[in-house]
Scaffold this active site. Sequence first.
Site, mmCIF file in Angstrom:
data_model
loop_
_atom_site.group_PDB
_atom_site.id
_atom_site.type_symbol
_atom_site.label_atom_id
_atom_site.label_comp_id
_atom_site.label_asym_id
_atom_site.label_seq_id
_atom_site.Cartn_x
_atom_site.Cartn_y
_atom_site.Cartn_z
ATOM 1 N N CYS A 2 0.823 -1.213 0.000
ATOM 2 C CA CYS A 2 0.000 0.000 0.000
ATOM 3 C C CYS A 2 0.859 1.265 0.000
ATOM 4 O O CYS A 2 1.993 1.270 0.460
ATOM 5 C CB CYS A 2 -0.934 0.075 1.195
ATOM 6 S SG CYS A 2 -1.915 -1.393 1.458
ATOM 7 N N ARG A 27 2.982 0.288 -5.421
ATOM 8 C CA ARG A 27 2.944 -0.389 -4.118
ATOM 9 C C ARG A 27 1.673 -1.204 -3.931
ATOM 10 O O ARG A 27 1.534 -1.958 -2.965
ATOM 11 C CB ARG A 27 3.050 0.634 -2.987
ATOM 12 C CG ARG A 27 4.303 1.480 -3.039
ATOM 13 C CD ARG A 27 4.300 2.497 -1.928
ATOM 14 N NE ARG A 27 4.350 1.843 -0.637
ATOM 15 C CZ ARG A 27 5.451 1.422 -0.049
ATOM 16 N NH1 ARG A 27 6.618 1.593 -0.635
ATOM 17 N NH2 ARG A 27 5.401 0.831 1.124
ATOM 18 N N TRP A 74 -2.950 -2.520 -1.590
ATOM 19 C CA TRP A 74 -2.662 -3.898 -1.970
ATOM 20 C C TRP A 74 -3.313 -4.753 -0.879
ATOM 21 O O TRP A 74 -2.862 -4.758 0.273
ATOM 22 C CB TRP A 74 -1.164 -4.143 -2.013
ATOM 23 C CG TRP A 74 -0.796 -5.503 -2.525
ATOM 24 C CD1 TRP A 74 -0.830 -5.936 -3.812
ATOM 25 C CD2 TRP A 74 -0.323 -6.608 -1.752
ATOM 26 N NE1 TRP A 74 -0.408 -7.237 -3.887
ATOM 27 C CE2 TRP A 74 -0.094 -7.677 -2.635
ATOM 28 C CE3 TRP A 74 -0.073 -6.807 -0.389
ATOM 29 C CZ2 TRP A 74 0.371 -8.917 -2.212
ATOM 30 C CZ3 TRP A 74 0.393 -8.047 0.028
ATOM 31 C CH2 TRP A 74 0.615 -9.086 -0.879
ATOM 32 N N ASN A 100 -0.669 1.472 6.082
ATOM 33 C CA ASN A 100 0.108 0.500 5.317
ATOM 34 C C ASN A 100 0.680 -0.486 6.326
ATOM 35 O O ASN A 100 1.302 -0.065 7.303
ATOM 36 C CB ASN A 100 1.238 1.225 4.568
ATOM 37 C CG ASN A 100 2.234 0.259 3.956
ATOM 38 O OD1 ASN A 100 1.881 -0.859 3.595
ATOM 39 N ND2 ASN A 100 3.478 0.691 3.828
ATOM 40 N N LYS A 487 10.856 -13.486 -14.361
ATOM 41 C CA LYS A 487 10.451 -12.266 -15.070
ATOM 42 C C LYS A 487 9.301 -12.577 -16.022
ATOM 43 O O LYS A 487 8.328 -11.846 -16.076
ATOM 44 C CB LYS A 487 11.665 -11.733 -15.839
ATOM 45 C CG LYS A 487 11.717 -10.260 -15.995
ATOM 46 C CD LYS A 487 12.515 -9.563 -14.925
ATOM 47 C CE LYS A 487 11.969 -9.820 -13.550
ATOM 48 N NZ LYS A 487 12.799 -9.349 -12.489
ATOM 49 N N HIS A 506 16.231 -36.225 -15.263
ATOM 50 C CA HIS A 506 15.768 -36.908 -14.044
ATOM 51 C C HIS A 506 14.274 -36.719 -13.822
ATOM 52 O O HIS A 506 13.780 -36.925 -12.712
ATOM 53 C CB HIS A 506 16.582 -36.423 -12.842
ATOM 54 C CG HIS A 506 18.042 -36.756 -12.974
ATOM 55 N ND1 HIS A 506 18.517 -38.045 -12.874
ATOM 56 C CD2 HIS A 506 19.109 -35.987 -13.270
ATOM 57 C CE1 HIS A 506 19.828 -38.047 -13.084
ATOM 58 N NE2 HIS A 506 20.212 -36.795 -13.325
ATOM 59 N N LYS A 605 5.104 -3.675 -5.762
ATOM 60 C CA LYS A 605 6.538 -3.455 -5.856
ATOM 61 C C LYS A 605 7.247 -3.732 -4.548
ATOM 62 O O LYS A 605 8.296 -4.342 -4.503
ATOM 63 C CB LYS A 605 6.789 -2.004 -6.301
ATOM 64 C CG LYS A 605 8.256 -1.649 -6.470
ATOM 65 C CD LYS A 605 8.857 -2.407 -7.626
ATOM 66 C CE LYS A 605 10.316 -2.083 -7.856
ATOM 67 N NZ LYS A 605 10.938 -3.059 -8.752
HETATM 68 O O1 M6R Z 1 12.785 -4.771 -2.790
HETATM 69 P P1 M6R Z 1 13.356 -6.167 -2.798
HETATM 70 O O2 M6R Z 1 14.540 -6.285 -3.699
HETATM 71 O O3 M6R Z 1 13.637 -6.689 -1.429
HETATM 72 O O4 M6R Z 1 12.201 -7.055 -3.417
HETATM 73 C C1 M6R Z 1 12.334 -8.442 -3.480
HETATM 74 C C2 M6R Z 1 11.313 -9.071 -4.403
HETATM 75 O O5 M6R Z 1 10.019 -8.800 -3.950
HETATM 76 C C3 M6R Z 1 11.440 -8.539 -5.840
HETATM 77 O O6 M6R Z 1 12.725 -8.729 -6.349
HETATM 78 C C4 M6R Z 1 10.432 -9.263 -6.756
HETATM 79 O O7 M6R Z 1 10.764 -10.601 -6.883
HETATM 80 C C5 M6R Z 1 10.359 -8.573 -8.120
HETATM 81 N N1 M6R Z 1 9.005 -8.270 -8.442
HETATM 82 C C6 M6R Z 1 10.850 -9.403 -9.233
HETATM 83 O O8 M6R Z 1 10.807 -8.728 -10.455
#
Ligand code: M6R
Length: 610
Positions: A2, A27, A74, A100, A487, A506, A605
């Site tokens: 959020c 967010r 969120w 939040n 990704k 395997h 994010k």
């Molecule tokens: O802010 P952070 O690097 O700690 O975030 C970690 C993950 O949430 C972040 O890398 C997430 O996997 C991304 N959305 C991947 O693109």
Amino acid sequence: MCGIIGYIGNRQAQSILTNGLRKLEYRGYDSAGIAVSDGTSIAVRKAKGRIDVLEQQLEQSSVQGQLGIGHTRWATHGRPSDENSHPHFDQEGIFSIVHNGIIENYLELKQDLLEQGVSFTSETDTEVIVHLLARAYEGDLVTAVRTVVKQLRGAFALAVMCEHEPDKLVAVRYASPLIIGVGQGENFIASDIPAILEHTRDVFVLDDGDMAILTKDRVSLHSMETDEPVVRELVRIEWDKEQAEKDGYEHYMLKEIYEQPRALRNTLVGRVDERTQKVAFPGLNLTPQAITGIDKIFIVACGTAYHAGLVGKYVIESLTQIPVEVDVASEFRYRRPLVGKNSLTIVVSQSGETADTLAALREAKRRGSTVLAITNVVGSSIAREADDVVATIAGPEIAVASTKAYTSQLLAFYLFAVYLAQEKLALSEQERKQLIQALKQLPEQVENILDNADHIRSFAESIRHEKNLFFIGRGLDYAVALEGSLKLKEISYIHSEAYAAGELKHGTLALIEEGTQVIALVTQAELFEKMISNITEVKARGAHVLGITLEENIELHRSVDEVCLIPATEPLFTPILSVIPLQLISYYTSLALGNDVDRPRNLAKSVTVE
Ligand code: M6R
């Protein structure tokens, strides 16, 4: 997760709040809302869906006033709906709050309130706070907030306003990020800097347990616990405004992919002493003596940052011979890791606010380990709690899919690994110079890949209707395969798996059939022949293979259906280059599918909840 925004000043709050929310939408984007006071009463507008939906509502029925709060959600407690959207208000509509985080004891608090006859309009944990406020209020908002906050358990950032006190906003931070923007005759609250950057560059980053009281002319900071004033540094933000915005690109993700050469150059700045040709980390607390005493390194992170950690392990082990374990933070924090005072724990986080990574950091410290953070946000919780910080200078990353943060994290690992090796005298001068030279070439090499990437778009379009894809590789290529697969999943919603190429036989080989798309990473000379065998195995079962390899391995053409070439570098550094086509593949696939590239479904994010 959020996003929170708050405004108090002389201007109309409505557009300041909605514009700020747009910058925070990364967010969370399940619903959005604002509450604005005109000095006598508070008007609330909120709606399920993106900020566009809220703005349509505001076009029909705008709100007037120079004080307000806003929120983009969120969902954690309660599905996305109009009712569960923030701001929340008490039964009389006197108090309004945005939140939040998570209130862990909300059920018991709610039960008490229900027994006292309070009726709830939402399913959220947040709503308990506003009803508690209404009950605690005896004419002073600050005292009421302090009383209520003491009853809450969990993680929260709050912004609060009260109809009876239209000259102030109150903000509280406990384990969820919050900043205060300081302007001329106006002040701001926000979850993140881009939300207020068009208004001010001067910010206080609140610490856990801080309470901020904002009037239009003043910000005062106090400890929630003791009520004593606290002093926080007023930080001047130097980012360009365009750095935090789209800059003509269709999506933040594409902009951030193309910003990688700059992010890498910036991350290199000041880290190579040109005179000695050594890696330097000015200000690092880790002494050469402490480095000699490290018997094990733990790397802990989530998602893409975890994938950067997998590469970090290879590089650190190769250059320093120090054993390295890599953990997903949500596992590390509960697995009673055998971390001790001779361990170095490296936590990696773009945002510096990821709840699991922060908890892992605390667990490592509790067990006596020194903690070093690789992070992109210098004022973040993780940066502040770590013993040392290696900052990535990637600039703000807005797209949910991490790109420039990942390659900057890789570069930070490379630099740090060379630094450790150099301090442990584990490298000859020639080896060190060769590595440093290769590091300095990386930004330009990334630029070259980006300048010649047209064919990647047509490949991406050709796979858009696939149901399954495989990414295969060995060693470092396997680590990159994991990132490529994540990704693709997160923004195209196509299922994919990353497999260590030697493991296919395997079990997973059973899934390969006529036309199955396989992306094979083949950048490690010593594993080249092994990879050719694995490619032959999948091709024999009908797979269509895109090979990603070094320019010098052009003969891979003979073994695959399509090839994507990247420039040669030191073998340890290829991940920074080989990931670029994978980022573009996922971007263009998502685009071809018409998905919301920057804000994929179900994600946010910054993951500040467990
Ligand atoms: O802010 P952070 O690097 O700690 O975030 C970690 C993950 O949430 C972040 O890398 C997430 O996997 C991304 N959305 C991947 O693109």
